[in-house]
Write a protein that holds these residues in place. Structure first.
Motif, mmCIF file in Angstrom:
data_model
loop_
_atom_site.group_PDB
_atom_site.id
_atom_site.type_symbol
_atom_site.label_atom_id
_atom_site.label_comp_id
_atom_site.label_asym_id
_atom_site.label_seq_id
_atom_site.Cartn_x
_atom_site.Cartn_y
_atom_site.Cartn_z
ATOM 1 N N VAL A 1 -48.301 -2.814 -6.919
ATOM 2 C CA VAL A 1 -47.928 -3.388 -8.215
ATOM 3 C C VAL A 1 -48.834 -2.859 -9.327
ATOM 4 N N ASP A 2 -50.129 -2.770 -9.057
ATOM 5 C CA ASP A 2 -51.081 -2.387 -10.105
ATOM 6 C C ASP A 2 -51.137 -0.880 -10.339
ATOM 7 N N SER A 3 -50.984 -0.082 -9.262
ATOM 8 C CA SER A 3 -51.228 1.362 -9.378
ATOM 9 C C SER A 3 -50.073 2.231 -8.913
ATOM 10 N N GLY A 4 -49.028 1.640 -8.348
ATOM 11 C CA GLY A 4 -47.871 2.419 -7.932
ATOM 12 C C GLY A 4 -47.866 2.732 -6.443
ATOM 13 N N MET A 5 -46.755 3.306 -5.997
ATOM 14 C CA MET A 5 -46.535 3.500 -4.571
ATOM 15 C C MET A 5 -47.363 4.642 -3.972
ATOM 16 N N VAL A 6 -47.768 5.624 -4.766
ATOM 17 C CA VAL A 6 -48.637 6.672 -4.216
ATOM 18 C C VAL A 6 -49.988 6.056 -3.834
ATOM 19 N N GLN A 7 -50.506 5.173 -4.692
ATOM 20 C CA GLN A 7 -51.743 4.473 -4.364
ATOM 21 C C GLN A 7 -51.557 3.609 -3.117
ATOM 22 N N ALA A 8 -50.416 2.957 -2.996
ATOM 23 C CA ALA A 8 -50.136 2.151 -1.810
ATOM 24 C C ALA A 8 -50.117 3.035 -0.563
ATOM 25 N N ALA A 9 -49.568 4.241 -0.690
ATOM 26 C CA ALA A 9 -49.550 5.169 0.441
ATOM 27 C C ALA A 9 -50.960 5.486 0.903
ATOM 28 N N ASP A 10 -51.851 5.753 -0.026
ATOM 29 C CA ASP A 10 -53.229 6.070 0.338
ATOM 30 C C ASP A 10 -53.924 4.869 0.974
ATOM 31 N N LEU A 11 -53.650 3.671 0.474
ATOM 32 C CA LEU A 11 -54.245 2.474 1.061
ATOM 33 C C LEU A 11 -53.765 2.259 2.494
ATOM 34 N N THR A 12 -52.464 2.430 2.724
ATOM 35 C CA THR A 12 -51.952 2.219 4.077
ATOM 36 C C THR A 12 -52.395 3.308 5.039
ATOM 37 N N ALA A 13 -52.612 4.520 4.525
ATOM 38 C CA ALA A 13 -53.028 5.628 5.393
ATOM 39 C C ALA A 13 -54.357 5.340 6.065
ATOM 40 N N ALA A 14 -55.235 4.623 5.363
ATOM 41 C CA ALA A 14 -56.553 4.333 5.929
ATOM 42 C C ALA A 14 -56.440 3.532 7.218
ATOM 43 N N ALA A 15 -55.411 2.691 7.317
ATOM 44 C CA ALA A 15 -55.212 1.889 8.522
ATOM 45 C C ALA A 15 -54.071 2.411 9.384
ATOM 46 N N GLY A 16 -53.338 3.414 8.884
ATOM 47 C CA GLY A 16 -52.102 3.818 9.532
ATOM 48 C C GLY A 16 -52.217 4.909 10.566
ATOM 49 N N TYR B 1 -57.317 12.662 11.386
ATOM 50 C CA TYR B 1 -57.888 13.299 10.199
ATOM 51 C C TYR B 1 -58.631 14.598 10.525
ATOM 52 N N ASP B 2 -58.827 14.880 11.807
ATOM 53 C CA ASP B 2 -59.423 16.157 12.219
ATOM 54 C C ASP B 2 -58.364 17.226 12.464
ATOM 55 N N ARG B 3 -57.096 16.858 12.432
ATOM 56 C CA ARG B 3 -56.035 17.823 12.701
ATOM 57 C C ARG B 3 -55.825 18.767 11.529
ATOM 58 N N PRO B 4 -55.478 20.022 11.798
ATOM 59 C CA PRO B 4 -55.254 20.964 10.703
ATOM 60 C C PRO B 4 -54.056 20.618 9.833
ATOM 61 N N ASP B 5 -53.112 19.828 10.369
ATOM 62 C CA ASP B 5 -51.925 19.464 9.586
ATOM 63 C C ASP B 5 -52.051 18.099 8.932
ATOM 64 N N ALA B 6 -53.234 17.494 8.962
ATOM 65 C CA ALA B 6 -53.393 16.148 8.416
ATOM 66 C C ALA B 6 -53.049 16.095 6.926
ATOM 67 N N THR B 7 -53.515 17.069 6.163
ATOM 68 C CA THR B 7 -53.252 17.061 4.722
ATOM 69 C C THR B 7 -51.758 17.146 4.434
ATOM 70 N N GLU B 8 -51.058 17.992 5.180
ATOM 71 C CA GLU B 8 -49.610 18.129 4.986
ATOM 72 C C GLU B 8 -48.892 16.814 5.287
ATOM 73 N N ILE B 9 -49.282 16.143 6.369
ATOM 74 C CA ILE B 9 -48.628 14.890 6.746
ATOM 75 C C ILE B 9 -48.943 13.794 5.732
ATOM 76 N N CYS C 1 -53.390 7.280 18.900
ATOM 77 C CA CYS C 1 -52.263 7.241 17.969
ATOM 78 C C CYS C 1 -52.314 5.945 17.185
ATOM 79 N N GLY C 2 -52.055 6.036 15.891
ATOM 80 C CA GLY C 2 -52.075 4.880 15.016
ATOM 81 C C GLY C 2 -50.696 4.313 14.750
ATOM 82 N N HIS C 3 -50.595 3.548 13.665
ATOM 83 C CA HIS C 3 -49.347 2.868 13.314
ATOM 84 C C HIS C 3 -48.250 3.842 12.899
ATOM 85 N N TYR C 4 -48.616 4.895 12.210
ATOM 86 C CA TYR C 4 -47.613 5.860 11.755
ATOM 87 C C TYR C 4 -47.259 6.827 12.873
ATOM 88 N N LEU C 5 -46.823 6.251 13.966
ATOM 89 C CA LEU C 5 -46.523 6.983 15.197
ATOM 90 C C LEU C 5 -45.463 8.054 14.982
#
Length: 275
Positions: A138-153, A159-167, A245-249
């Motif tokens: 609500v405060d910062s938009g859905m891209v910010q929400a994506a980053d917040l969920t990624a920390a737990a997802g 985060y050590d994978r070479p394709d992490a940034t792309e995903i 494996c995390g939540h974003y299986l």
């Protein structure tokens, strides 16, 4: 790609690819059909895959309220009008609860269930996480929400994978294209629900989770109900927990998830052939 208008004027946008038995994918909160951008390519050689935007997401339009029960009713009509049913149904995260509700309210439209990464009743830790994400959306938009969920997802090793940034970029694109209001509505619907009473009524079900899922752990705290309870409460349930494996299986381990889903569906088909 296409759209289907429902009886109340709501519209569901969908993408259909592949050949074989039909499987309907139901996305998680904040995502839309892009939730399955990495899984669907591994399924189209074996299935007729339908990925949808739930009403309120993407190009789909809701003429009524948004919530898990309403989305289940929308999808029941969608399946009947588009395909005639019954179909295999896969839901991930919020989509798994929509799928669970669909199976309980409209059992005639599905053959079996594939549920990945969900809680049937949220524990207090999950509720706290969601409060943070709602404020971010609500405060910062859905891209910010994506980053917040990624920390737990994702798992730590992701985060050590070479394709992490792309995903992660795919995650931001998927969530960033949707309305915060739909994300908040879905989240609040999840927080209010206790679907544990539906578990004995579910059809044959595959439960698919990640051992590092912090959002919806397979074994939640005592205030929640997860896969550890469901595997015994559902009359015919099969449980697979993917390591590291995390939540974003469906983003982190799509190939392995597809292998398990294919085996689950093929086993049902073999049983039908023998009967």
């Amino acid at each position: 790609m296409g759209t289907l208008e429902l009886s109340d004027g709501s519209v569901i946008w969908y993408q259909r690819r592949g050949t074989g038995p039909t499987i309907l994918d139901i996305h998680g909160s904040g995502f839309g059909y892009r939730n399955f951008a990495m899984l669907t390519p591994h399924l189209v050689d074996s299935f007729d895959v339908i990925d949808v935007d739930l009403p309120g997401y993407g190009e789909s339009v809701a003429k009524g309220p948004l919530g898990v029960a309403e989305w289940a009713d929308y999808l029941a009509e969608f399946i009947e009008r588009l395909d005639g049913g019954p179909v295999h149904v896969h839901g991930t995260s919020m989509g798994a609860l929509v799928a669970t509700t669909l199976a309980a309210r409209h059992p005639e439209v599905l053959k079996d269930l594939i549920l990945s990464c969900c809680l049937f009743r949220y524990d207090n830790a999950a509720r706290h996480m969601r409060q943070t994400w709602k404020r971010g959306a609500v405060d910062s938009g859905m891209v910010q929400a994506a980053d917040l969920t990624a920390a737990a997802g994702f798992s730590r090793s992701f985060y050590d994978r070479p394709d992490a940034t792309e995903i992660l970029d795919r995650l931001r694109t998927a969530m960033g294209s949707n309305d915060p209001a739909a994300f908040v509505a879905g989240t609040e619907s999840l927080e209010a629900m206790d679907l544990s009473g539906l578990l004995p009524r579910l059809p044959r079900t595959l439960l698919l989770g990640g051992d590092e899922d912090q959002m919806t752990p397979p074994a939640p705290a005592g205030s929640g109900v997860g896969f550890d309870t469901a595997v015994n409460a559902i009359p015919d349930a099969e449980l697979h927990i993917l390591e590291s494996c995390g939540h974003y299986l469906v983003l982190e381990r799509p190939e392995r998830a597809a292998e398990i889903i294919k085996r689950f569906v093929r086993h049902r088909r073999r049983q039908a052939d023998l009967s």
